[in-house]
Design a protein around this motif. Structure first.
Motif, short mmCIF file in Angstrom:
data_model
loop_
_atom_site.label_atom_id
_atom_site.label_comp_id
_atom_site.label_asym_id
_atom_site.label_seq_id
_atom_site.Cartn_x
_atom_site.Cartn_y
_atom_site.Cartn_z
N PHE A 191 10.84 59.24 10.00
CA PHE A 191 11.43 59.13 8.67
C PHE A 191 12.26 57.85 8.56
O PHE A 191 12.11 57.07 7.62
CB PHE A 191 12.31 60.36 8.40
N TRP A 192 13.09 57.63 9.56
CA TRP A 192 13.94 56.44 9.59
C TRP A 192 13.11 55.17 9.55
O TRP A 192 13.38 54.25 8.77
CB TRP A 192 14.82 56.51 10.85
N ASP A 193 12.07 55.13 10.39
CA ASP A 193 11.24 53.93 10.45
C ASP A 193 10.51 53.66 9.14
O ASP A 193 10.38 52.51 8.71
CB ASP A 193 10.23 54.06 11.60
N SER A 194 10.01 54.72 8.50
CA SER A 194 9.29 54.46 7.26
C SER A 194 10.25 54.14 6.12
O SER A 194 9.90 53.41 5.20
CB SER A 194 8.36 55.61 6.89
N LEU A 195 11.48 54.67 6.21
CA LEU A 195 12.48 54.34 5.20
C LEU A 195 12.89 52.87 5.32
O LEU A 195 13.01 52.17 4.32
CB LEU A 195 13.70 55.24 5.39
N ILE A 196 13.08 52.41 6.54
CA ILE A 196 13.47 51.01 6.76
C ILE A 196 12.38 50.07 6.28
O ILE A 196 12.64 49.04 5.65
CB ILE A 196 13.76 50.77 8.25
N ALA A 197 11.13 50.47 6.54
CA ALA A 197 10.02 49.62 6.13
C ALA A 197 9.94 49.50 4.61
O ALA A 197 9.40 48.53 4.09
CB ALA A 197 8.71 50.18 6.67
N ALA B 165 8.02 50.75 10.43
CA ALA B 165 8.68 49.70 11.18
C ALA B 165 8.93 50.16 12.60
O ALA B 165 9.64 51.13 12.82
CB ALA B 165 9.99 49.36 10.50
N THR B 166 8.33 49.50 13.58
CA THR B 166 8.62 49.89 14.96
C THR B 166 9.23 48.74 15.75
O THR B 166 9.71 48.95 16.85
CB THR B 166 7.35 50.36 15.68
N SER B 167 9.17 47.51 15.20
CA SER B 167 9.77 46.41 15.96
C SER B 167 10.74 45.62 15.10
O SER B 167 10.37 44.65 14.46
CB SER B 167 8.68 45.48 16.50
N CYS B 168 11.96 46.11 15.03
CA CYS B 168 13.04 45.35 14.45
C CYS B 168 14.32 45.84 15.08
O CYS B 168 14.30 46.79 15.87
CB CYS B 168 13.08 45.51 12.93
N ALA B 169 15.44 45.18 14.75
CA ALA B 169 16.68 45.48 15.47
C ALA B 169 17.15 46.91 15.29
O ALA B 169 17.69 47.52 16.19
CB ALA B 169 17.77 44.50 15.03
N ILE B 170 16.96 47.48 14.09
CA ILE B 170 17.46 48.83 13.86
C ILE B 170 16.34 49.86 13.82
O ILE B 170 16.53 51.00 13.41
CB ILE B 170 18.30 48.90 12.57
N CYS B 171 15.13 49.45 14.24
CA CYS B 171 14.01 50.40 14.22
C CYS B 171 13.99 51.24 15.49
O CYS B 171 14.56 50.85 16.51
CB CYS B 171 12.68 49.67 14.12
N ILE B 172 13.30 52.35 15.42
CA ILE B 172 13.09 53.18 16.60
C ILE B 172 11.68 52.91 17.11
O ILE B 172 10.71 53.12 16.37
CB ILE B 172 13.29 54.67 16.25
N PRO B 173 11.55 52.41 18.34
CA PRO B 173 10.24 51.90 18.81
C PRO B 173 9.10 52.91 18.77
O PRO B 173 8.04 52.60 18.27
CB PRO B 173 10.53 51.44 20.24
N ASN B 174 9.27 54.10 19.32
CA ASN B 174 8.14 55.04 19.36
C ASN B 174 8.44 56.29 18.56
O ASN B 174 8.95 57.28 19.09
CB ASN B 174 7.81 55.41 20.81
N PRO B 175 8.14 56.26 17.27
CA PRO B 175 8.55 57.38 16.43
C PRO B 175 7.65 58.62 16.59
O PRO B 175 7.97 59.66 16.03
CB PRO B 175 8.44 56.83 15.02
N GLY B 176 6.58 58.50 17.34
CA GLY B 176 5.70 59.66 17.46
C GLY B 176 4.77 59.79 16.27
O GLY B 176 4.54 58.82 15.55
N THR B 177 4.25 60.98 16.06
CA THR B 177 3.31 61.16 14.96
C THR B 177 3.81 62.27 14.03
O THR B 177 4.69 63.04 14.37
CB THR B 177 1.92 61.56 15.48
N ILE B 178 3.18 62.31 12.85
CA ILE B 178 3.52 63.37 11.91
C ILE B 178 2.23 63.98 11.39
O ILE B 178 1.17 63.37 11.49
CB ILE B 178 4.33 62.84 10.71
N SER B 179 2.32 65.19 10.85
CA SER B 179 1.14 65.76 10.20
C SER B 179 1.19 65.44 8.70
O SER B 179 2.26 65.23 8.14
CB SER B 179 1.08 67.26 10.45
#
Lengths: 359, 303
Positions: free
Chosen positions: A220-226, A187-201
């Motif tokens: 982590f936060w963005d994928s948890l919210i999604a 999730a990158t576009s919602c009220a409580i999401c973090i817009p640019n979470p970067g990347t992970i390995s």
């Protein structure tokens, strides 16, 4: 166990190969620059065309002298896929560019993540609700939990999903943005999401775990919210089922003599319920949890489609439309394997918890 | 009236009394009865061929002022009031739902009846015969229980064609094993009871014992399960049609109606809300009824 897997692969094989023109069997293995002669030798190599077959045209028209019996086709197909050759994917957009195995392996962790999240929700909500319902029999908490469980059992999952999207994306919004994301696994576009979470390995393929391992908290936060809306939708039916089972078995156990004895000894009610009753009442719930896993994996198809979740369930519908039979077989077999193993694990846990059962 | 009959009669009267006393069960009975009656009367209330008539000038209208959606783009197209608005083809949604209910009920009843029939026959024969027949039937059900039902149905519909009979068949294929298992376990426990022994002793035939005595005595859980499943089958069928496995996007079927509305959900939410609500109510009705039948007829759960 092996019998189940073979039986299933035969059913799906018959559905896809037996009822469709012979060309579909070749599709995953054809490369763009193959001419008819190459295709014919490919068909012979895959055991679909007989060695007596003269031209590719005869083969694709399904002339009987050209086509090997279905049983032989099955055996040679089995040998091909067991050696790891699942061919190239036919999924729209990436057709021919990746192998079926890679596509499946890349998508499967998303489905697993969804199913695991839904199982956690099911157990975390279903079991306490069932216990409360049984201990407060015919009082307000019982009626409430009955509404939740029957409602969960009766609600169309797809409708619940759309309603959640409607509520959390349109009606509950902050600064013109919906509170929760409508779809996707990140999730990158919602009220409580973090817009640019970067990347992970990638370590495990599960975004929630991988982001923690890479130390990327915003990812982590963005994928948890999604995960929230899809896993809740997926869990809603099984929560109902589990609540009902825990309730009825708990009620039966609470009526036993040894509970009466425990109470008359003056043991605290909490201890009676959680130490004495629950251990016995939980047994049927464990049996059902095997079925619930099957249910969650099967139900994931619909949920993944509605939430555009990039898992295998969503791809399986497209795979059915483009007749990507290897993808479908892979999906069915892996799912069935998980279900069979889950049932085995359930049996083992059962024997561990209940010392009366010794096989 | 001999004693056995009279006690059975009293038992039934007591069950009926419990049934009436429990408001939840009563609600379930009323809802499911209403769904059945509505399915029968539907062709007389609404012209069943009305779904073919589309009018694009009246699409996505909402002129029922009782509910305010709080969304822009809701437009009033005048004329007679559409209580539940109009759909994306300009048809009255309420009428479409009334046409759709019999179709869903029909599919569901067909699936459940066939599954019960298969389950009762194969389950009881497997349990009663035992040995290799039992083993064979069990292994077959194992296979079908391990497959994700939705996926098998998707594959079957894509390959065999998107028609209502194939939809029914595809759902049935994943539905029957539960009944075989249930019936088998019932008959297994029933056939060890003393009365079966005495029937054998007085020389009753195998088939007579099985079909006249054991099956009627082990049918209760099947009836409960069937009642519960009428709702579940509707859920499965509508889920399949919702993801696009429907003969025609115009077809008045609850899942199809919801699906054709889902793409407008942010501008015309009623298109999805009401067909889904209809499914929820019907399914809830049968679940309440099944739950109640179990509570009433299972003496261990009586309160």
């Amino acid at each position: 166990m092996v019998f189940v897997l073979f039986g299933l692969s035969i059913i799906v094989f018959y559905l896809t190969r037996g009822l469709l023109p012979p060309n579909t069997a070749l599709a995953p293995y054809i490369t763009p620059r193959m001419d008819d002669a190459a295709k014919l030798s490919l068909a012979k190599g895959l055991g679909v065309a007989t060695s007596a077959c003269q031209s590719f045209e005869d083969f694709s028209m399904g002339k009987s002298y050209c086509i090997t019996p279905l049983w032989n086709q099955y055996l040679s197909w089995l040998l091909t896929v067991l050696s790891g050759n699942w061919g190239y994917t036919l999924l729209p957009g990436i057709s021919g560019s990746q192998t079926t195995w890679d596509v499946f392996a890349g998508r499967f962790p998303f489905t697993a993540e969804l199913a695991i999240a839904a199982s956690i929700l099911t157990i975390a909500i279903g079991i306490p609700l069932g216990i409360i319902s049984a201990t407060h029999n015919n009082k307000l908490p019982d009626h409430l939990s009955r509404i939740v469980s029957l409602g969960g059992y009766s609600i169309p999952q797809f409708w619940f999903a759309v309603m959640l999207q409607l509520i959390f994306v349109i009606y509950v919004n902050v600064n013109g943005q919906g509170l929760l994301p409508a779809n996707g696994a990140l999730a990158t576009s919602c009220a409580i999401c973090i817009p640019n979470p970067g990347t992970i390995s990638t370590f495990t393929g599960l975004p929630v775990i991988d982001s923690l391992l890479s130390g990327n908290i915003s990812y982590f936060w963005d994928s948890l919210i999604a995960l929230i809306l899809p896993s809740l939708t997926l869990a809603i039916t099984s929560i109902g089922a589990l609540t009902r089972i825990v309730r009825s078995s708990m009620m039966e156990v609470l009526r036993q003599d040894y509970i009466l004895l425990a109470r008359s000894k003056g043991i605290k009610e909490r201890v009676v319920i959680y130490r004495h009753a629950l251990r016995n009442a939980i047994l049927p719930a464990i049996t059902v949890s095997g079925l619930i896993i099957a249910f969650l994996l099967g139900g994931a198809v619909i949920i993944e489609i509605i939430f555009s979740w990039p898992g295998v369930g969503q791809a399986s519908l497209s795979a059915a439309y483009v007749l990507d039979i290897n993808f479908l077989e892979l999906y069915v077999l892996v799912t069935a394997l998980i279900i069979v193993v889950a049932n085995l694990v359930v049996d083992i846990i059962y024997a561990k918890i209940d010392p009366r059962i010794r096989y | 009236m001999n004693q056995a009959q009279s006690s059975r009669f009293q038992e039934a009267r007591y069950a009926f009394y419990l049934f009436r006393r429990n408001p939840v069960v009563l609600a379930g009975a009323i809802i499911s009865m209403a769904a059945l009656i509505l399915s029968i009367l539907s062709p007389y209330i609404v012209n069943p061929s009305l779904w073919r008539i589309t009018d694009l000038t009246k699409r996505l209208c909402w002129n029922n002022h009782m509910i305010n959606w709080g969304i822009r783009n809701v437009f009033d197209c005048g004329g007679s009031t559409y209580i539940l608005g109009t759909d994306s083809y300009g048809r009255d949604l309420l009428k479409m739902i009334i046409i759709a209910i019999p179709l869903d009920m029909q599919i569901s009843l067909e699936v459940v009846f066939s599954a019960v029939l298969i389950g009762v026959v194969f389950g009881s024969v497997a349990a009663y015969a035992g040995g290799i027949i039992d083993e064979f039937v069990l292994r077959i059900t194992d296979i079908f229980l391990a497959v994700p039902g939705i996926l098998l149905a998707i594959v079957m519909m894509v390959i065999l064609g998107r028609t209502i009979p194939i939809l029914t068949f595809a759902v049935l294929v994943t539905w029957w094993p539960t009944y075989v298992r249930l019936m088998r376990s019932q008959v297994l426990s029933e056939k060890e009871k003393p009365y079966v022994e005495s029937l054998k002793a007085i020389g009753a035939g195998r088939f007579r014992i099985l079909f006249r005595h054991i099956i009627p005595n082990s049918i209760y859980p099947i009836i409960v399960q069937a009642t519960l499943d009428i709702g579940s089958v509707i859920l499965t069928v509508s889920a399949l049609t919702f993801i696009g496995l429907t003969p025609s996007p115009l077809l008045p079927e609850l899942g199809t109606l919801a699906s054709s509305g889902a793409q407008y959900v942010f501008t015309a939410p009623w298109l999805t809300i009401f067909p889904g609500l209809a499914i929820l109510i019907i399914s809830l009705g049968f679940n309440l009824l099944g739950d109640g039948i179990r509570d009433v007829f299972d003496p261990r759960l009586r309160r």
